[in-house]
Scaffold this motif. Structure first.
Motif, PDB file in Angstrom:
ATOM      1  N   MET A   1      18.566  16.503 -76.543  1.00 43.27           N
ATOM      2  CA  MET A   1      19.090  17.755 -75.815  1.00 43.27           C
ATOM      3  C   MET A   1      18.028  18.212 -74.947  1.00 43.27           C
ATOM      4  SD  MET A   1      19.662  21.430 -75.772  1.00 43.27           S
ATOM      5  CE  MET A   1      18.397  21.692 -77.070  1.00 43.27           C
ATOM      6  N   ILE A   2      16.891  18.383 -75.578  1.00 43.39           N
ATOM      7  CA  ILE A   2      15.498  18.812 -74.627  1.00 43.39           C
ATOM      8  C   ILE A   2      15.413  17.624 -73.446  1.00 43.39           C
ATOM      9  CG2 ILE A   2      13.311  19.318 -74.766  1.00 43.39           C
ATOM     10  CD1 ILE A   2      14.995  21.381 -75.719  1.00 43.39           C
ATOM     11  N   GLY A   3      15.489  16.488 -74.094  1.00 45.14           N
ATOM     12  CA  GLY A   3      15.204  15.190 -73.202  1.00 45.14           C
ATOM     13  C   GLY A   3      16.267  15.363 -71.593  1.00 45.14           C
ATOM     14  N   LYS A   4      17.514  15.552 -72.205  1.00 46.25           N
ATOM     15  CA  LYS A   4      18.474  15.975 -70.895  1.00 46.25           C
ATOM     16  C   LYS A   4      18.068  16.938 -69.878  1.00 46.25           C
ATOM     17  CE  LYS A   4      22.419  13.841 -73.025  1.00 46.25           C
ATOM     18  NZ  LYS A   4      23.887  13.868 -73.257  1.00 46.25           N
ATOM     19  N   PHE A   5      17.658  17.944 -70.634  1.00 44.99           N
ATOM     20  CA  PHE A   5      17.312  19.282 -69.895  1.00 44.99           C
ATOM     21  C   PHE A   5      16.060  18.946 -69.158  1.00 44.99           C
ATOM     22  CE2 PHE A   5      15.362  23.475 -69.216  1.00 44.99           C
ATOM     23  CZ  PHE A   5      16.424  24.000 -68.594  1.00 44.99           C
ATOM     24  N   ILE A   6      15.137  18.304 -69.666  1.00 40.69           N
ATOM     25  CA  ILE A   6      13.830  17.858 -68.893  1.00 40.69           C
ATOM     26  C   ILE A   6      14.179  16.985 -67.797  1.00 40.69           C
ATOM     27  CG2 ILE A   6      11.644  16.688 -68.957  1.00 40.69           C
ATOM     28  CD1 ILE A   6      11.418  17.818 -71.751  1.00 40.69           C
ATOM     29  N   GLY A   7      14.959  16.019 -68.031  1.00 32.84           N
ATOM     30  CA  GLY A   7      15.589  15.012 -66.938  1.00 32.84           C
ATOM     31  C   GLY A   7      16.254  15.814 -65.712  1.00 32.84           C
ATOM     32  N   LEU A   8      17.212  16.927 -66.146  1.00 30.46           N
ATOM     33  CA  LEU A   8      17.788  17.652 -65.162  1.00 30.46           C
ATOM     34  C   LEU A   8      16.764  18.560 -64.400  1.00 30.46           C
ATOM     35  CD1 LEU A   8      20.934  19.218 -67.206  1.00 30.46           C
ATOM     36  CD2 LEU A   8      20.895  17.703 -65.088  1.00 30.46           C
ATOM     37  N   MET A   9      15.895  18.938 -65.150  1.00 31.02           N
ATOM     38  CA  MET A   9      14.710  19.701 -64.477  1.00 31.02           C
ATOM     39  C   MET A   9      13.920  18.906 -63.341  1.00 31.02           C
ATOM     40  SD  MET A   9      12.898  22.153 -67.373  1.00 31.02           S
ATOM     41  CE  MET A   9      11.179  21.801 -66.797  1.00 31.02           C
ATOM     42  N   LEU A  10      13.653  17.409 -63.664  1.00 26.41           N
ATOM     43  CA  LEU A  10      12.932  16.744 -62.857  1.00 26.41           C
ATOM     44  C   LEU A  10      13.770  16.323 -61.600  1.00 26.41           C
ATOM     45  CD1 LEU A  10      10.986  14.227 -65.524  1.00 26.41           C
ATOM     46  CD2 LEU A  10      10.006  16.232 -63.885  1.00 26.41           C
ATOM     47  N   LEU A  11      15.160  16.226 -61.815  1.00 29.17           N
ATOM     48  CA  LEU A  11      16.092  16.162 -60.789  1.00 29.17           C
ATOM     49  C   LEU A  11      16.244  17.130 -59.852  1.00 29.17           C
ATOM     50  CD1 LEU A  11      17.951  13.811 -59.307  1.00 29.17           C
ATOM     51  CD2 LEU A  11      19.749  15.215 -60.883  1.00 29.17           C
ATOM     52  N   ILE A  12      16.731  18.285 -60.416  1.00 32.53           N
ATOM     53  CA  ILE A  12      16.931  19.791 -59.620  1.00 32.53           C
ATOM     54  C   ILE A  12      15.737  20.187 -59.040  1.00 32.53           C
ATOM     55  CG2 ILE A  12      17.747  21.981 -60.076  1.00 32.53           C
ATOM     56  CD1 ILE A  12      19.648  20.819 -62.152  1.00 32.53           C
ATOM     57  N   LEU A  13      14.656  20.355 -59.784  1.00 33.60           N
ATOM     58  CA  LEU A  13      13.253  21.188 -59.120  1.00 33.60           C
ATOM     59  C   LEU A  13      12.841  20.689 -57.866  1.00 33.60           C
ATOM     60  CD1 LEU A  13      11.407  22.174 -62.155  1.00 33.60           C
ATOM     61  CD2 LEU A  13      12.988  23.409 -60.789  1.00 33.60           C
ATOM     62  N   PRO A  14      12.821  19.407 -57.543  1.00 30.89           N
ATOM     63  CA  PRO A  14      12.657  19.082 -56.051  1.00 30.89           C
ATOM     64  C   PRO A  14      13.490  19.273 -55.186  1.00 30.89           C
ATOM     65  CG  PRO A  14      11.918  17.127 -57.705  1.00 30.89           C
ATOM     66  CD  PRO A  14      12.949  18.099 -58.333  1.00 30.89           C
ATOM     67  N   LEU A  15      15.012  19.318 -55.393  1.00 25.66           N
ATOM     68  CA  LEU A  15      15.796  19.840 -54.751  1.00 25.66           C
ATOM     69  C   LEU A  15      15.762  21.398 -54.075  1.00 25.66           C
ATOM     70  CD1 LEU A  15      19.103  17.797 -55.884  1.00 25.66           C
ATOM     71  CD2 LEU A  15      17.781  17.537 -53.919  1.00 25.66           C
ATOM     72  N   CYS A  16      15.370  22.145 -55.280  1.00 20.47           N
ATOM     73  CA  CYS A  16      14.934  23.459 -55.320  1.00 20.47           C
ATOM     74  C   CYS A  16      13.853  24.015 -54.023  1.00 20.47           C
ATOM     75  CB  CYS A  16      14.685  24.103 -56.281  1.00 20.47           C
ATOM     76  SG  CYS A  16      16.216  24.317 -57.243  1.00 20.47           S
ATOM     77  N   LEU A  17      12.906  22.847 -53.988  1.00 18.11           N
ATOM     78  CA  LEU A  17      11.986  22.931 -52.998  1.00 18.11           C
ATOM     79  C   LEU A  17      12.108  22.562 -51.317  1.00 18.11           C
ATOM     80  CD1 LEU A  17       8.945  21.387 -55.001  1.00 18.11           C
ATOM     81  CD2 LEU A  17       9.626  24.028 -54.805  1.00 18.11           C
ATOM     82  N   LEU A  18      13.627  21.771 -51.163  1.00 17.77           N
ATOM     83  CA  LEU A  18      13.823  21.444 -49.942  1.00 17.77           C
ATOM     84  C   LEU A  18      14.018  22.782 -48.941  1.00 17.77           C
ATOM     85  CD1 LEU A  18      16.160  18.408 -50.484  1.00 17.77           C
ATOM     86  CD2 LEU A  18      13.556  18.415 -49.707  1.00 17.77           C
TER      87      LEU A  18
END
Length: 141
Positions: free
Chosen positions: A1-18
């Protein structure tokens, strides 16, 4: 579950910087408030992490991806419109207003980083991650 959340973080956070990168491209031709851009970016990142935690919780409730999307959308919709309830209003502060995520994101978008808003996003993200973990443990039993 933590791995999925970290994976989502790695995917979403660069998009938030756009949006911040897009605004910074105007730095030579317009006067920008860099602190407001930084606060808005932080708020956007915190909100998306909360949304990801709610999505993980919804996906732990059912094996059907479509049902998980509807559950997550319903939870987010409830947390979005709950601030409109005027039942327990005490002057400008209300319990329902505090539970609404968009009320907290609004202050970030204005450029104000308040501890209560940071606590809201971090605590509710942790809350939904703990609910997900508890649900998965109960499913294994």
């Amino acid at each position: 579950m933590i791995g999925k959340f970290i994976g989502l973080m790695l995917l979403i956070l660069p998009l938030c910087l756009l949006p911040a990168i897009n605004a910074l491209m105007l730095i030579g031709s317009a006067e920008l408030d860099l602190w407001q851009i930084a606060a808005a970016t932080l708020g956007l990142c915190l909100a998306t992490l909360l949304f990801a935690a709610i999505g993980l919780y919804a996906s732990s409730l059912t094996a059907q991806p479509g049902a998980a999307v509807l559950i997550a959308f319903a939870i987010l919709l409830i947390f979005s419109i709950i601030g409109r309830a005027e039942i327990l209003t005490i002057k400008t502060l209300s319990l329902f207003g505090w539970l609404s995520w968009n009320e907290h994101l609004f202050w970030f978008l204005l450029g104000t980083v308040r501890m209560s808003d940071l606590a809201y996003f971090l605590l509710f993200t942790l809350f939904f991650l703990l609910l997900t973990q508890r649900r998965l443990v109960n499913r294994r039993l």
